[in-house]
Design an enzyme around this catalytic site. Structure first.
Site, PDB file in Angstrom:
ATOM      1  N   ASN A  90       7.944  -3.788  -0.788  1.00  0.00           N
ATOM      2  CA  ASN A  90       8.145  -3.398   0.611  1.00  0.00           C
ATOM      3  C   ASN A  90       8.424  -4.568   1.536  1.00  0.00           C
ATOM      4  O   ASN A  90       9.005  -4.382   2.613  1.00  0.00           O
ATOM      5  CB  ASN A  90       6.951  -2.587   1.108  1.00  0.00           C
ATOM      6  CG  ASN A  90       7.031  -1.159   0.618  1.00  0.00           C
ATOM      7  OD1 ASN A  90       8.088  -0.550   0.634  1.00  0.00           O
ATOM      8  ND2 ASN A  90       5.915  -0.622   0.156  1.00  0.00           N
ATOM      9  N   HIS A 117       0.319  -0.231  -7.457  1.00  0.00           N
ATOM     10  CA  HIS A 117       1.317   0.417  -6.606  1.00  0.00           C
ATOM     11  C   HIS A 117       2.394   1.058  -7.469  1.00  0.00           C
ATOM     12  O   HIS A 117       3.313   0.383  -7.945  1.00  0.00           O
ATOM     13  CB  HIS A 117       1.923  -0.618  -5.649  1.00  0.00           C
ATOM     14  CG  HIS A 117       2.947  -0.062  -4.727  1.00  0.00           C
ATOM     15  ND1 HIS A 117       3.959  -0.814  -4.181  1.00  0.00           N
ATOM     16  CD2 HIS A 117       3.135   1.212  -4.242  1.00  0.00           C
ATOM     17  CE1 HIS A 117       4.714  -0.055  -3.421  1.00  0.00           C
ATOM     18  NE2 HIS A 117       4.237   1.171  -3.438  1.00  0.00           N
ATOM     19  N   SER A 148       0.867   0.690  -0.449  1.00  0.00           N
ATOM     20  CA  SER A 148       2.168   0.042  -0.548  1.00  0.00           C
ATOM     21  C   SER A 148       2.259  -1.209   0.317  1.00  0.00           C
ATOM     22  O   SER A 148       3.261  -1.913   0.272  1.00  0.00           O
ATOM     23  CB  SER A 148       3.276   1.020  -0.143  1.00  0.00           C
ATOM     24  OG  SER A 148       3.037   1.523   1.160  1.00  0.00           O
ATOM     25  N   GLU A 183       3.658  -2.224  -9.356  1.00  0.00           N
ATOM     26  CA  GLU A 183       3.233  -3.510  -8.802  1.00  0.00           C
ATOM     27  C   GLU A 183       1.719  -3.618  -8.987  1.00  0.00           C
ATOM     28  O   GLU A 183       0.976  -2.765  -8.491  1.00  0.00           O
ATOM     29  CB  GLU A 183       3.555  -3.593  -7.310  1.00  0.00           C
ATOM     30  CG  GLU A 183       4.923  -4.097  -6.966  1.00  0.00           C
ATOM     31  CD  GLU A 183       5.069  -4.367  -5.473  1.00  0.00           C
ATOM     32  OE1 GLU A 183       5.504  -5.462  -5.122  1.00  0.00           O
ATOM     33  OE2 GLU A 183       4.765  -3.465  -4.672  1.00  0.00           O
TER      34      GLU A 183
END
Length: 296
Positions: free
Chosen positions: A189, A139, A118, A151
């Protein structure tokens, strides 16, 4: 592409294995712990039961999905003949680098090596292999069978063809792939973790309580879950680890994890996984109450 290996049978690993298997892929789910593998298969079975109960799949679909998953503890054997490896081990850079060294030697030269990290640099992970152009980030979001986003993170050397293959593959899973470049935190993130960190600072500085902060974000910003409860579900230790990657990568103080968050992790209060974080989960996630530590 038909044969997949998933490394790690935790929450993300079993969710990724479940999703690939549900869409007809043959999956080797690999973990060094036999107990963890058995727990993962039980979790997948329970999640499939929920899908059946909701009418999303049939009982036969469940049987077929489970039949597509093989549980193995031997990494070399598990990746030897697959087309794609998805690493979903603990978010620890040293562990991931060691795993990718092993995967590079054990997997077929044509195999794509993906990581579900992540926040950790895809370029750094790829650097320990002899196939940097075939290393990519994939991800998934938690819970994997439900969440649509993937992702797809290109490392510095990731080829166009590998990127397109993974984008197409995500669509075969009925996901929505979004291509992003390899910078700390990627997109999800890099935006989410500073928000969570700021929510923790808001609590730390006495601006408002746990439920008040989460209520503001749920009702005022239309978030389905408040940032403090979301942090509990992600894992407070994971939040600290990702924030540290952002801080190290950018050298900007705004990414440094809040002292309260660090203290909670040090004390073993990691959220849902430990039974307590900002909320107490002794009676289950649906009956969570604000932790006594933060009750006003």
């Amino acid at each position: 592409m038909k044969n997949i290996a998933v490394i790690g049978s935790g929450t993300m690993g079993n969710g990724i294995a479940h999703t690939f298997a549900q869409f007809g892929f043959k999956v080797n789910l690999i973990d060094i712990s036999g107990d963890a593998l058995q727990k993962a298969l039980a979790t997948i079975g329970n999640n499939l039961d929920r899908q059946v109960a909701k009418g999303l799949i049939t009982a036969d679909d469940k049987i077929g999905t489970l039949a597509n998953i093989s549980a193995l503890s031997d990494l070399t054997k598990g990746v030897a003949e697959v087309d794609l490896v998805v690493e979903a081990a603990t978010e620890n850079i040293d562990l991931k680098l060691e795993l990718f060294k092993q995967l590079d030697k054990a997997a077929r030269p044509e195999a794509i090596l993906a990581t579900n990290t992540s926040s950790i640099s895809i370029t750094k992970i790829a650097s320990v292999t002899e196939r940097a152009h075939q290393v990519i980030g994939m991800h998934f979001m938690n819970p994997v069978p439900v969440m649509k986003l993937v992702e797809v993170i290109r490392g510095y050397a990731t080829s166009d063809s590998v990127t397109q293959t993974v984008m197409d593959l995500a669509q075969r899973l009925e996901k929505v792939p979004v291509e992003v470049n390899d910078y700390p935190g990627f997109v999800a993130n890099r935006i989410l973790m500073p928000m969570i960190n700021e929510a923790v600072y808001t609590l730390y500085e006495g601006v408002a309580g746990v439920s008040e902060i989460d209520t503001v974000m749920k009702l005022g910003m239309a978030h389905p879950m408040g940032p403090l409860q979301l942090a509990d579900f992600i894992g407070l230790d994971v939040c600290v680890a990702i924030l540290q990657v952002l801080y190290d990568g950018f050298g900007n103080q705004k990414y440094a994890p809040c002292p309260l968050l660090v203290n909670m992790v040090t004390a073993g209060k990691k959220g849902v996984k430990s039974g307590e974080g900002f909320y107490d989960y002794a009676e289950g996630t649906k009956s969570a109450r604000v932790s006594k530590k933060f009750q006003r």
